[in-house]
Motif scaffolding. Structure first.
Motif, PDB file in Angstrom:
ATOM      1  N   PHE A  26      28.869  39.075  31.658  1.00  0.00           N
ATOM      2  CA  PHE A  26      30.135  38.450  32.251  1.00  0.00           C
ATOM      3  C   PHE A  26      31.232  39.323  32.182  1.00  0.00           C
ATOM      4  O   PHE A  26      31.805  39.745  30.875  1.00  0.00           O
ATOM      5  CB  PHE A  26      30.214  36.988  31.101  1.00  0.00           C
ATOM      6  CG  PHE A  26      31.369  36.071  31.524  1.00  0.00           C
ATOM      7  CD1 PHE A  26      31.169  35.179  32.329  1.00  0.00           C
ATOM      8  CD2 PHE A  26      32.719  36.253  30.973  1.00  0.00           C
ATOM      9  CE1 PHE A  26      31.986  34.200  32.650  1.00  0.00           C
ATOM     10  CE2 PHE A  26      33.562  35.586  31.224  1.00  0.00           C
ATOM     11  CZ  PHE A  26      33.335  34.406  32.059  1.00  0.00           C
ATOM     12  N   VAL A  27      32.207  39.393  33.379  1.00  0.00           N
ATOM     13  CA  VAL A  27      33.483  40.151  33.171  1.00  0.00           C
ATOM     14  C   VAL A  27      34.525  39.217  33.449  1.00  0.00           C
ATOM     15  O   VAL A  27      34.733  38.683  34.639  1.00  0.00           O
ATOM     16  CB  VAL A  27      33.271  41.235  34.204  1.00  0.00           C
ATOM     17  CG1 VAL A  27      34.614  41.805  34.104  1.00  0.00           C
ATOM     18  CG2 VAL A  27      32.339  42.038  34.095  1.00  0.00           C
ATOM     19  N   ALA A  28      35.286  39.047  32.308  1.00  0.00           N
ATOM     20  CA  ALA A  28      36.475  38.216  32.476  1.00  0.00           C
ATOM     21  C   ALA A  28      37.569  39.112  32.912  1.00  0.00           C
ATOM     22  O   ALA A  28      37.823  40.142  32.711  1.00  0.00           O
ATOM     23  CB  ALA A  28      37.002  37.733  31.089  1.00  0.00           C
ATOM     24  N   GLY A  29      38.393  38.505  34.067  1.00  0.00           N
ATOM     25  CA  GLY A  29      39.464  39.260  34.691  1.00  0.00           C
ATOM     26  C   GLY A  29      39.084  39.947  35.571  1.00  0.00           C
ATOM     27  O   GLY A  29      39.647  41.143  35.936  1.00  0.00           O
ATOM     28  N   ALA A  30      38.083  39.347  36.323  1.00  0.00           N
ATOM     29  CA  ALA A  30      37.569  40.338  37.494  1.00  0.00           C
ATOM     30  C   ALA A  30      38.177  40.505  38.554  1.00  0.00           C
ATOM     31  O   ALA A  30      37.922  41.250  39.596  1.00  0.00           O
ATOM     32  CB  ALA A  30      36.089  39.789  37.822  1.00  0.00           C
ATOM     33  N   THR A  31      39.492  39.910  38.830  1.00  0.00           N
ATOM     34  CA  THR A  31      40.184  40.037  40.133  1.00  0.00           C
ATOM     35  C   THR A  31      41.323  41.217  39.652  1.00  0.00           C
ATOM     36  O   THR A  31      41.855  41.629  40.813  1.00  0.00           O
ATOM     37  CB  THR A  31      41.035  38.819  40.378  1.00  0.00           C
ATOM     38  OG1 THR A  31      41.784  38.385  39.293  1.00  0.00           O
ATOM     39  CG2 THR A  31      40.216  37.728  40.786  1.00  0.00           C
ATOM     40  N   PHE A  57      35.795  41.867  28.692  1.00  0.00           N
ATOM     41  CA  PHE A  57      37.216  41.207  28.723  1.00  0.00           C
ATOM     42  C   PHE A  57      37.978  42.344  29.140  1.00  0.00           C
ATOM     43  O   PHE A  57      38.437  43.196  28.416  1.00  0.00           O
ATOM     44  CB  PHE A  57      37.544  40.709  27.302  1.00  0.00           C
ATOM     45  CG  PHE A  57      38.922  39.709  27.428  1.00  0.00           C
ATOM     46  CD1 PHE A  57      38.764  38.332  27.615  1.00  0.00           C
ATOM     47  CD2 PHE A  57      40.101  40.663  27.238  1.00  0.00           C
ATOM     48  CE1 PHE A  57      40.051  37.883  27.735  1.00  0.00           C
ATOM     49  CE2 PHE A  57      41.563  40.040  27.282  1.00  0.00           C
ATOM     50  CZ  PHE A  57      41.244  38.396  27.619  1.00  0.00           C
ATOM     51  N   THR A  58      38.458  42.116  30.223  1.00  0.00           N
ATOM     52  CA  THR A  58      39.424  42.851  31.213  1.00  0.00           C
ATOM     53  C   THR A  58      40.895  42.211  31.524  1.00  0.00           C
ATOM     54  O   THR A  58      41.464  42.654  32.233  1.00  0.00           O
ATOM     55  CB  THR A  58      38.700  43.497  32.421  1.00  0.00           C
ATOM     56  OG1 THR A  58      38.452  42.579  33.320  1.00  0.00           O
ATOM     57  CG2 THR A  58      37.612  44.238  31.976  1.00  0.00           C
ATOM     58  N   ALA A  59      40.841  41.009  31.315  1.00  0.00           N
ATOM     59  CA  ALA A  59      41.836  40.021  31.502  1.00  0.00           C
ATOM     60  C   ALA A  59      43.423  40.577  30.811  1.00  0.00           C
ATOM     61  O   ALA A  59      43.336  40.941  29.832  1.00  0.00           O
ATOM     62  CB  ALA A  59      41.860  38.677  31.282  1.00  0.00           C
ATOM     63  N   GLY A  60      44.209  40.556  31.730  1.00  0.00           N
ATOM     64  CA  GLY A  60      45.522  41.183  31.120  1.00  0.00           C
ATOM     65  C   GLY A  60      46.767  40.274  31.758  1.00  0.00           C
ATOM     66  O   GLY A  60      46.455  39.080  32.188  1.00  0.00           O
TER      67      GLY A  60
END
Length: 87
Positions: free
Chosen positions: A5-10, A70-73
């Motif tokens: 699961f990759v959060a912040g995928a946009t 988690f890549t959301a910024g």
């Protein structure tokens, strides 16, 4: 094959992480608030996701996931806000 699961995928970082994971043969849930902007592909499933959801809403989506990235910024904005329920 793992389900990741990759959060912040946009975002810039999230898109690259999704691309590399899929290229490595991993099944990816590309998650973000704007479903129409999420990456898609053979091993990539776009999923709507928002951190203001209740925990049970999040848990349903995360069932069977082996890892979370988690890549959301915040893009310089205040990312974390408390809601009336303390989330």
């Amino acid at each position: 094959m793992s389900k990741i699961f990759v959060a912040g995928a946009t975002g810039r970082v999230g898109q690259e992480v999704v691309k590399q994971l899929a290229a490595a043969g991993q099944e990816v849930l590309a998650a973000g608030r704007k479903l129409d902007r999420l990456p898609k592909g053979k091993l990539i499933t776009p999923v709507a996701f928002d951190f203001t959801w209740l925990p049970d809403q999040m848990a349903k989506l995360l069932t069977g996931v082996d890892a979370i990235v988690f890549t959301a910024g915040s893009r310089g904005k205040i990312f974390y806000r408390l809601t009336s329920t303390g989330r």
